[in-house]
Design a protein around this motif. Structure first.
Motif: not given
Length: 313
Positions: A277-304
């Motif tokens: 089990e890893s911290e991938v949700d808190g370190l990566v996926y949560a960033v993408v979710r937060r970007g969508k919540e705040l309307g901040v484009p995060l294209p590279r995070y979404e790709e990774i």
């Protein structure tokens, strides 16, 4: 101070080793072969300036409660993000209202999350700069000399609590420094812990997605460019949230990367590679979710994030 460290891996084990070597009262919460090795042979810290062995108290969560041990003055929480709930449940029985809880995790905002679970205690926020890992039972390896702890009270902490707890944090700062650990006793901990996140999240994301070490980030090329772009996206997210960071944050992070051991990796990457089990949700996926919540484009995070989803699903 009477210290308890929940989690004796690359972070908690290193903190415990430094404190114990300096003669402070410290109890490590560990389990399995790691705990058995610490009890039998002591805790061995492999350090660039020379290895050393210490013999801190060590026990399981269950034994700490069963033995009726005294509540700690300070509890460092050094578990992975997915183990926060179990750490909180343990603290409800092992600590009391005078205990100051200092979370030292990679995932941003853990202090607030823990505070909600522990309303009767004071929970700060915090993070650590270290490249450390447990490679064998009873042994912690530091890939580089850096060990710097950041902690502090959040802005929403009531003034009465600040007056009572700040002197405790000042004493913790003093004793950690005496132990050989660099400390930031922060008055703006939200910003300072986010600073660490802008380092560890991009390192973990690139390392796990492409199975690379710090050496690939030190060299010019695609992976270093990926790291830089992820940092820039996190800075845009910080700006949207009114989190004030230095203008040269990217350069500071690159300097840390460039002075890291070439084979350094993050714990998230090692856990994924080992099938844990890893911290991938808190370190990566949560960033993408937060970007969508705040309307901040995060294209590279979404790709990774897509790459990691395909790897792990």
């Amino acid at each position: 101070m009477r210290y308890m460290i929940i989690g004796a891996g690359g972070t908690g084990g290193a903190i415990g080793a430094f404190l114990a070597r300096a003669g402070f009262d410290v109890t490590l919460i560990a389990r399995g072969e790691h705990l058995s090795a610490i009890r039998e042979k002591g805790l061995l810290l492999h350090h660039p300036d020379g290895d050393f062995v210490t013999r801190p108290e060590a026990c399981t969560m269950e034994d700490f409660i069963k033995d009726g041990r005294k509540a700690p003055d300070v509890a460092f929480v050094c578990v992975k993000g997915y183990s926060i709930e179990s750490a909180a449940d343990f603290l409800k029985s092992a600590a009391d209202t005078h205990t100051v809880v200092i979370p030292i995790l990679n995932v941003y905002g853990t202090g607030g999350r823990l505070q909600k679970a522990l309303p009767g205690m004071t929970v700060t926020d915090g993070c650590i700069y270290i490249f450390g890992e447990r490679r064998a039972p009873g042994e912690i390896f530091m890939n580089g000399k850096m060990i710097r702890i950041v902690f502090g009270l959040r802005r929403d902490t009531p003034e009465k609590i600040k007056e009572r707890v700040q002197p405790v944090l000042d004493q913790v700062e003093k004793e950690l420094i005496e132990s050989g650990i660099r400390v930031v006793n922060s008055q703006q901990v939200e910003a300072d812990t986010y600073r660490k996140f802008t380092l560890i999240s991009p390192m973990a994301a690139v390392g796990a997605a492409y199975d690379t070490t710090a050496e690939a980030l030190q060299e010019g090329g695609l992976h270093r460019d990926d790291f830089k772009e992820l940092v820039r996206e996190l800075l845009a997210l910080a700006d949207k949230q009114s989190i004030s960071l230095p203008e040269d944050m990217l350069e500071k992070n690159l300097d840390i990367v460039d002075h890291s051991a070439k084979d350094a990796t993050t714990s998230m990457q090692r856990d994924i590679k080992a099938g844990h089990e890893s911290e991938v949700d808190g370190l990566v996926y949560a960033v993408v979710r937060r970007g969508k919540e705040l309307g901040v484009p995060l294209p590279r995070y979404e790709e990774i994030a897509d790459i990691l989803h395909k790897k792990l699903d």
